[in-house]
Design an enzyme around this catalytic site. Structure first.
Site, short mmCIF file in Angstrom:
data_model
loop_
_atom_site.label_atom_id
_atom_site.label_comp_id
_atom_site.label_asym_id
_atom_site.label_seq_id
_atom_site.Cartn_x
_atom_site.Cartn_y
_atom_site.Cartn_z
N SER A 118 12.89 -3.25 -7.22
CA SER A 118 11.78 -4.13 -7.09
C SER A 118 12.36 -5.56 -6.49
O SER A 118 13.29 -6.06 -6.91
CB SER A 118 10.92 -4.50 -8.25
N LYS A 175 -0.30 -4.43 -14.03
CA LYS A 175 1.05 -5.03 -14.64
C LYS A 175 0.70 -6.30 -15.09
O LYS A 175 0.33 -7.16 -14.52
CB LYS A 175 1.92 -5.00 -13.36
N ARG A 227 6.18 5.87 -15.12
CA ARG A 227 6.18 4.45 -15.87
C ARG A 227 5.48 4.45 -17.22
O ARG A 227 4.26 3.96 -17.08
CB ARG A 227 5.76 3.62 -14.66
N1 3NM Z 1 4.82 -3.33 -9.73
P1 3NM Z 1 -1.96 -0.99 -8.88
S1 3NM Z 1 2.62 -4.49 -8.84
C1 3NM Z 1 4.12 -1.50 -11.19
O1 3NM Z 1 4.73 -6.26 -7.83
C2 3NM Z 1 3.71 -2.55 -10.21
O2 3NM Z 1 6.51 -5.18 -8.39
C3 3NM Z 1 4.46 -4.39 -9.00
O3 3NM Z 1 -0.55 -1.07 -9.70
C4 3NM Z 1 5.17 -5.52 -8.49
O4 3NM Z 1 -1.64 0.06 -7.67
C5 3NM Z 1 2.41 -3.18 -9.97
O5 3NM Z 1 -2.91 -0.58 -9.69
C6 3NM Z 1 1.25 -2.41 -10.40
O6 3NM Z 1 -2.12 -2.47 -8.21
C7 3NM Z 1 0.64 -1.65 -9.30
#
Ligand code: 3NM
Length: 221
Positions: free
Chosen positions: A117, A146, A46
């Site tokens: 998603s 994000k 990503r």
């Molecule tokens: N997508 P971390 S949250 C890439 O809610 C991504 O769809 C999300 O990172 C969504 O594990 C997210 O550091 C980031 O919280 C996840």
């Protein structure tokens, strides 16, 4: 490639590591290698957000990380870049609700893995209709990885999706750690998807191993 079976997909989602060059001060390949040694079961490239690589540099890093994944027998998924995924023959593509339409992506990638998603029952059902192999559901907990993340939903969203009859593989995302992995698996996720819990850990290997153990323990209950 034959379309991945649902049971195999669920197994593959146990510890789903997501990373781009922007997620670590260290070389991405070093972090990924350690994470694979710790037991990561699926990887998503990503390359997004401030400072993300583009064009040939992006493709070069993708190929390097894909090579590593292949050595470990771990499927390599590309986030929101169908052209790159096809150019390097990646194992799959992941798209969000604001990215290219999932149905069109399915048409372009044939039997490769398609992840989508989803944040609610309606989006989940549409993704299933479009041919998704798995859903990424989040953010479950607050995340700083994000920029445009929605508000944290808590693990109950997983329960609501399962109660609504969504049976396809689901991976939980957003603020997941080894400490809360059990809670999300018990709420209905087949596995956990993380950036910072591994990419920012002092030992990506130990972090991945701790997540794998937490998911395994929750699944056998
Ligand atoms: N997508 P971390 S949250 C890439 O809610 C991504 O769809 C999300 O990172 C969504 O594990 C997210 O550091 C980031 O919280 C996840």
């Amino acid at each position: 490639m034959a379309r991945i079976a649902s049971g195999e997909m669920k197994e593959r989602l146990a510890v789903y590591f997501i990373m781009g060059s922007q997620n670590s001060e260290r070389p991405a390949a070093d972090v990924l290698k350690e994470a694979l040694d710790g037991g990561v079961t699926l990887f998503q490239f990503r390359e997004k957000g401030p400072g993300a690589l583009k064009g040939a540099d992006k493709e070069e890093l993708a190929r390097q990380l894909q090579h590593l994944c292949r050595a470990y027998g771990v499927p390599f998924i590309v986030n929101d870049d169908v052209e790159l995924a096809l150019a390097i023959d990646a194992d799959g593509v992941h798209v969000g609700q604001d990215d290219e339409d999932a149905r069109r992506v399915r048409e372009k990638i044939g039997d490769k893995i398609l992840g989508v998603s989803a944040h609610n029952v309606e989006e989940a059902m549409a993704a299933v209709e479009a041919g998704a192999n798995y859903l990424g559901v989040g953010p479950i907990y607050p995340t700083s990885s994000k920029e445009d993340a929605k508000e944290a939903q808590g693990p109950d969203v997983l329960r609501r999706l399962r109660e609504a009859g969504i049976t396809i593989p689901i991976v939980a995302i957003g603020g997941i750690t080894a400490a809360n992995a059990k809670t999300v698996v018990e709420a209905g996720a087949d596995g956990v998807s993380v950036i910072s819990a591994i990419a920012s850990a002092p030992s990506p290997k130990a972090a991945a191993a701790a997540l794998a153990e937490a998911v395994r323990a929750a699944r056998t209950r």
